[in-house]
Design a protein around this motif. Sequence first.
Motif, short mmCIF file in Angstrom:
data_model
loop_
_atom_site.label_atom_id
_atom_site.label_comp_id
_atom_site.label_asym_id
_atom_site.label_seq_id
_atom_site.Cartn_x
_atom_site.Cartn_y
_atom_site.Cartn_z
N THR A 136 8.34 15.47 31.40
CA THR A 136 8.88 16.95 31.24
C THR A 136 9.01 17.43 30.11
N SER A 137 9.18 18.68 29.79
CA SER A 137 9.65 19.21 28.53
C SER A 137 11.13 18.80 28.09
N ALA A 138 11.83 18.00 28.85
CA ALA A 138 13.24 17.48 28.50
C ALA A 138 13.05 16.12 27.87
N GLY A 139 11.99 15.43 28.35
CA GLY A 139 11.87 13.90 27.88
C GLY A 139 12.15 13.67 26.62
N GLY A 140 11.57 14.42 25.36
CA GLY A 140 12.00 13.86 24.09
C GLY A 140 13.36 14.16 23.58
N ARG A 141 14.09 15.05 24.36
CA ARG A 141 15.63 15.53 24.07
C ARG A 141 16.39 14.80 24.72
N LEU A 142 16.35 13.91 25.73
CA LEU A 142 17.28 13.37 26.46
C LEU A 142 18.06 12.03 25.83
N ARG A 143 19.13 11.82 25.89
CA ARG A 143 20.04 10.88 25.50
C ARG A 143 21.12 10.28 26.34
N LEU A 144 21.19 9.20 26.52
CA LEU A 144 22.26 8.75 27.62
C LEU A 144 23.58 8.28 26.64
N ASP A 145 24.40 9.03 26.92
CA ASP A 145 25.87 9.12 26.39
C ASP A 145 26.82 8.85 27.18
N LEU A 146 27.25 7.49 26.92
CA LEU A 146 28.15 6.80 27.89
C LEU A 146 29.62 7.41 27.64
N ASN A 147 30.03 8.07 26.75
CA ASN A 147 31.42 8.78 26.76
C ASN A 147 31.36 10.19 27.25
N LEU A 148 30.34 10.81 27.78
CA LEU A 148 30.18 12.09 28.37
C LEU A 148 31.03 11.97 29.69
N ALA A 149 32.05 12.53 29.84
CA ALA A 149 32.93 12.42 31.05
C ALA A 149 32.79 13.78 32.05
N ARG A 150 32.74 14.96 31.23
CA ARG A 150 32.92 16.21 32.19
C ARG A 150 34.14 16.08 32.94
N GLY A 151 35.13 17.00 32.37
CA GLY A 151 36.47 16.89 33.42
C GLY A 151 36.46 17.34 34.80
N LEU A 152 35.71 18.29 35.12
CA LEU A 152 35.83 18.82 36.50
C LEU A 152 35.62 17.60 37.67
N SER A 153 36.61 17.51 38.57
CA SER A 153 36.70 16.48 39.32
C SER A 153 35.70 16.44 40.41
N TYR A 154 35.00 17.44 40.67
CA TYR A 154 34.21 17.45 41.89
C TYR A 154 32.75 16.86 41.55
N TYR A 155 32.37 16.12 40.27
CA TYR A 155 31.32 15.34 40.09
C TYR A 155 31.18 14.25 40.78
N THR A 156 30.10 13.65 41.34
CA THR A 156 30.17 12.68 42.26
C THR A 156 28.99 11.72 41.38
N GLY A 157 28.09 12.10 40.83
CA GLY A 157 26.92 11.28 40.34
C GLY A 157 26.47 11.60 38.88
N ALA A 158 25.23 11.66 38.72
CA ALA A 158 24.85 12.36 37.33
C ALA A 158 25.47 13.33 36.57
N ILE A 159 25.84 13.40 35.42
CA ILE A 159 26.44 14.41 34.72
C ILE A 159 25.59 14.82 33.24
N MET A 160 25.53 15.87 33.17
CA MET A 160 24.55 16.41 31.87
C MET A 160 25.33 17.52 31.14
N GLU A 161 24.73 17.46 29.77
CA GLU A 161 25.46 18.61 28.92
C GLU A 161 24.47 18.66 27.86
N ILE A 162 24.32 20.00 27.25
CA ILE A 162 23.40 20.31 26.09
C ILE A 162 24.20 20.51 24.97
N VAL A 163 24.12 20.03 23.68
CA VAL A 163 24.60 20.33 22.41
C VAL A 163 23.69 20.46 21.47
#
Length: 464
Positions: A255-282
């Motif tokens: 997809t169009s997102a493929g070349g821009r994807l980076r696995l970032d292990l320190n990405l946490a996102r503070g909201l407590s309701y997340y249960t699985g994959a979390i994502m962010e754009i910088v």
Amino acid sequence: MRDFLPEDVRRRQYVIGVIADVYQKYAFEPLETPSVENLETLQGKYGEEGDRLIFKILKRGEGAETGQADLALRYDLTVPLARVIAQYQNELPKFFKRYQIQPVWRADRPARGRFREFYQCDVDSIGSTSPIVEVDQISAVSDVLVELGFSDFVLRLNHRGVLYGLLNAAGVASAQHSDALIALDKLDKIGVEGVAREFGTRGIPESIAERCLRQFTVPDAEPPVETIRRLQEMLGTDDRAVANLRDIATLAATTSAGGRLRLDLNLARGLSYYTGAIMEIVVADLSGSLGGGGRYDNLVGMFLGRDVPACGFSLGLERIIVVMTERNMFPGTVVRGSVDAMVTLWNEGARADTLALARELRTAGLRVDVYPEADKLGKQFKYASTRNVPFVVVVGDDERANGTVSVKDLRSGDQQTIARGEAAQHLATRRQSSGIKRSPVTGPIPAARCGPSTSARRCAWPAG
């Protein structure tokens, strides 16, 4: 909370129009919810820091003397969506995809790109655990940013299960997981030393904090496949969270997102309701993100009594506009204005004919202003110039007698006299040949007001 002058509104409408247009291409349906929710609906959904930022509304009328709050301004668009899913479950399809572009409020400290009242531009998918959902959303937001002119953004990806697995591997006690994630979520703001200090204030031993930070570090520009390999070594090849990340990364590559994807292990996102994959754009020159989201399979269940798979992504309109403004990314017509022509007023006796001419031009699809007072033509031309109007249409006594109009191009100084009946086509042609482009939208129109003659783009998002 701010006022928006015309130029600000044009920028906002332009970005909202692009976002809504892309979201609709991905088959997301529009939704609106009230600005105010019951306080109990919002509390306990955002973690300890989020709950402190809720704008509470004191009881009114009977009970006001208690000084207690029972309502609150909407903190985000996700919790209200979960309430809607529970409330209207029998009226919605099995797989429900919605977009929502509305303001939210947080009692936050204003900073660059942060405000107490701001718009979120959300997409959410309800009813499926498939990784296609995450890929669909990061592809949509990637397309939005490309359409707006961004080329240097990165899509950060992680998984709450991976976070917990790495915390366990580092020796962080289960009871301290939430504290550790709150600290890790600030890594891009306060740095490694700052997070280490916060670990200490939250009672996490220094040796464990050092080990934890080492495990959460990913080399710059490391390919997702290499990060997955290292995670499998640390957490095991059968780890479900790692497998989920692998599936998302593999599917996103097409997809169009493929070349821009980076696995970032320190990405946490503070909201407590997340249960699985979390994502962010910088982007490089903004502290914080342009948007983010993740999977929250348990949130709807808080209202419905049974878990419903859900995943969402939210773009921050204000931050996008801040960066686009600083980088001069907006099309010229968005900044200058969108008036195509101004009709002058020759004398008071010509008022009715001036308005009739403006109507003829507007009927042909042009955006036309009328100078409201009879004045010297030089002053009228100067006024049009200050408003960045490209063309001025003059109908004097001679033109009226001959059935003609004079059209002056204020950018080149060229002036032509043409038949009045050909004025609209002449202006449209000159506008197109000179490269003047309109912004995608002129403003939101409530769905109830959209008729057969209303363009699809102008009906693209909810009012408000």
